[in-house]
Design a protein around this motif. Structure first.
Motif, mmCIF file in Angstrom:
data_model
loop_
_atom_site.group_PDB
_atom_site.id
_atom_site.type_symbol
_atom_site.label_atom_id
_atom_site.label_comp_id
_atom_site.label_asym_id
_atom_site.label_seq_id
_atom_site.Cartn_x
_atom_site.Cartn_y
_atom_site.Cartn_z
ATOM 1 N N LYS A 18 0.837 -1.202 0.000
ATOM 2 C CA LYS A 18 0.000 0.000 0.000
ATOM 3 C C LYS A 18 0.876 1.257 0.000
ATOM 4 N N GLU A 19 2.058 1.126 0.588
ATOM 5 C CA GLU A 19 2.953 2.266 0.739
ATOM 6 C C GLU A 19 4.385 1.775 0.649
ATOM 7 N N LEU A 20 5.246 2.571 0.022
ATOM 8 C CA LEU A 20 6.664 2.239 -0.098
ATOM 9 C C LEU A 20 7.502 3.461 0.241
ATOM 10 N N PHE A 21 8.647 3.213 0.854
ATOM 11 C CA PHE A 21 9.593 4.264 1.197
ATOM 12 C C PHE A 21 10.959 3.915 0.620
ATOM 13 N N LEU A 22 11.790 4.922 0.432
ATOM 14 C CA LEU A 22 13.169 4.695 0.012
ATOM 15 C C LEU A 22 13.996 5.929 0.315
ATOM 16 N N GLN A 23 15.298 5.747 0.219
ATOM 17 C CA GLN A 23 16.237 6.854 0.303
ATOM 18 C C GLN A 23 17.107 6.772 -0.938
ATOM 19 N N VAL A 24 17.335 7.927 -1.555
ATOM 20 C CA VAL A 24 18.143 7.974 -2.766
ATOM 21 C C VAL A 24 19.044 9.210 -2.685
ATOM 22 N N TYR A 25 20.272 9.053 -3.145
ATOM 23 C CA TYR A 25 21.176 10.201 -3.130
ATOM 24 C C TYR A 25 20.677 11.277 -4.085
ATOM 25 N N LYS A 26 20.664 12.499 -3.599
ATOM 26 C CA LYS A 26 20.181 13.628 -4.396
ATOM 27 C C LYS A 26 20.972 13.763 -5.700
ATOM 28 N N LYS A 27 22.267 13.472 -5.651
ATOM 29 C CA LYS A 27 23.105 13.588 -6.849
ATOM 30 C C LYS A 27 22.844 12.480 -7.869
ATOM 31 N N ASN A 28 22.124 11.448 -7.484
ATOM 32 C CA ASN A 28 21.775 10.368 -8.408
ATOM 33 C C ASN A 28 20.514 10.815 -9.157
ATOM 34 N N GLU A 29 20.693 11.793 -10.034
ATOM 35 C CA GLU A 29 19.573 12.455 -10.693
ATOM 36 C C GLU A 29 18.730 11.491 -11.532
ATOM 37 N N ARG A 30 19.360 10.517 -12.119
ATOM 38 C CA ARG A 30 18.621 9.544 -12.929
ATOM 39 C C ARG A 30 17.620 8.765 -12.068
ATOM 40 N N ALA A 31 18.072 8.324 -10.894
ATOM 41 C CA ALA A 31 17.184 7.584 -9.992
ATOM 42 C C ALA A 31 16.102 8.500 -9.418
ATOM 43 N N VAL A 32 16.469 9.709 -9.041
ATOM 44 C CA VAL A 32 15.482 10.652 -8.493
ATOM 45 C C VAL A 32 14.381 10.897 -9.523
ATOM 46 N N SER A 33 14.771 11.142 -10.763
ATOM 47 C CA SER A 33 13.790 11.372 -11.840
ATOM 48 C C SER A 33 12.889 10.156 -12.033
ATOM 49 N N PHE A 34 13.481 8.969 -11.995
ATOM 50 C CA PHE A 34 12.725 7.729 -12.145
ATOM 51 C C PHE A 34 11.651 7.632 -11.065
ATOM 52 N N TYR A 35 12.036 7.811 -9.810
ATOM 53 C CA TYR A 35 11.075 7.662 -8.721
ATOM 54 C C TYR A 35 9.997 8.750 -8.754
ATOM 55 N N LEU A 36 10.363 9.975 -9.096
ATOM 56 C CA LEU A 36 9.361 11.037 -9.230
ATOM 57 C C LEU A 36 8.370 10.688 -10.343
ATOM 58 N N ARG A 37 8.881 10.215 -11.459
ATOM 59 C CA ARG A 37 8.032 9.825 -12.602
ATOM 60 C C ARG A 37 7.088 8.684 -12.210
ATOM 61 N N GLU A 38 7.527 7.832 -11.286
ATOM 62 C CA GLU A 38 6.733 6.673 -10.871
ATOM 63 C C GLU A 38 5.819 6.969 -9.672
ATOM 64 N N GLY A 39 5.641 8.241 -9.351
ATOM 65 C CA GLY A 39 4.654 8.630 -8.349
ATOM 66 C C GLY A 39 5.150 8.813 -6.930
ATOM 67 N N PHE A 40 6.459 8.747 -6.716
ATOM 68 C CA PHE A 40 7.010 8.995 -5.385
ATOM 69 C C PHE A 40 7.071 10.496 -5.134
ATOM 70 N N ILE A 41 6.945 10.868 -3.876
ATOM 71 C CA ILE A 41 7.109 12.268 -3.494
ATOM 72 C C ILE A 41 8.291 12.374 -2.534
ATOM 73 N N ILE A 42 8.931 13.528 -2.553
ATOM 74 C CA ILE A 42 10.055 13.777 -1.642
ATOM 75 C C ILE A 42 9.471 14.249 -0.315
ATOM 76 N N GLU A 43 9.788 13.519 0.735
ATOM 77 C CA GLU A 43 9.287 13.862 2.067
ATOM 78 C C GLU A 43 10.308 14.632 2.891
ATOM 79 N N ASN A 44 11.601 14.384 2.631
ATOM 80 C CA ASN A 44 12.615 14.965 3.490
ATOM 81 C C ASN A 44 13.975 14.891 2.804
#
Length: 142
Positions: free
Chosen positions: A95-121
């Motif tokens: 129902k819910e998923l969490f993760l941590q990703v390095y801010k400099k890993n722009e490719r991964a950040v873009s992927f997760y944003l595109r897939e519906g994740f939001i930045i919480e912190n």
């Protein structure tokens, strides 16, 4: 094809873990990943892991509860939809998923944003002194 992790997958999964981390995190000294290899290898069988296999393992996702420890896709198989297939697979089970990703890993950040994740912190990873983003996905339909 996606399937559950087997003990015989450990060496392939660890090779993929090391190669992908070094490749995706050029801003972190590769010795960091190499020095953590044995510790991660011991932890792998304790995680929930699903592998994507086409004759050989092309990618995997590791979970601890609803925390995504990582999605790893071999370099030659990236940008072919394997990461999305793995993510969609675990989205169906949670129902819910969490993760941590390095801010400099722009490719991964873009992927997760595109897939519906939001930045919480944002926070600092004390092991690498790099900024990480804490991201969350929630399935409103469940």
């Amino acid at each position: 094809m996606i399937r559950g992790f087997k003990d015989t997958d450990l060496n392939s999964v660890m090779r993929l873990w090391l190669e992908t981390n070094i490749s995706a995190h050029g801003f972190i000294d590769e010795n960091y990943w190499k020095s953590n290899y044995d510790k991660v290898k011991q932890m792998m069988p304790k995680a929930t892991i699903f592998v994507y296999e086409e004759k050989s393992i092309k990618g995997f996702v590791g979970l601890s509860g609803n925390y995504i420890a990582g999605i790893f896709v071999e370099t030659n198989s990236q940008s072919k939809g394997i990461g999305k297939i793995l993510l969609d697979y675990i989205k169906e089970k949670n129902k819910e998923l969490f993760l941590q990703v390095y801010k400099k890993n722009e490719r991964a950040v873009s992927f997760y944003l595109r897939e519906g994740f939001i930045i919480e912190n944002e926070q600092i990873d004390i092991n690498t002194n790099e900024t990480e983003l804490v991201m969350r996905w929630e399935n409103d339909a469940k």
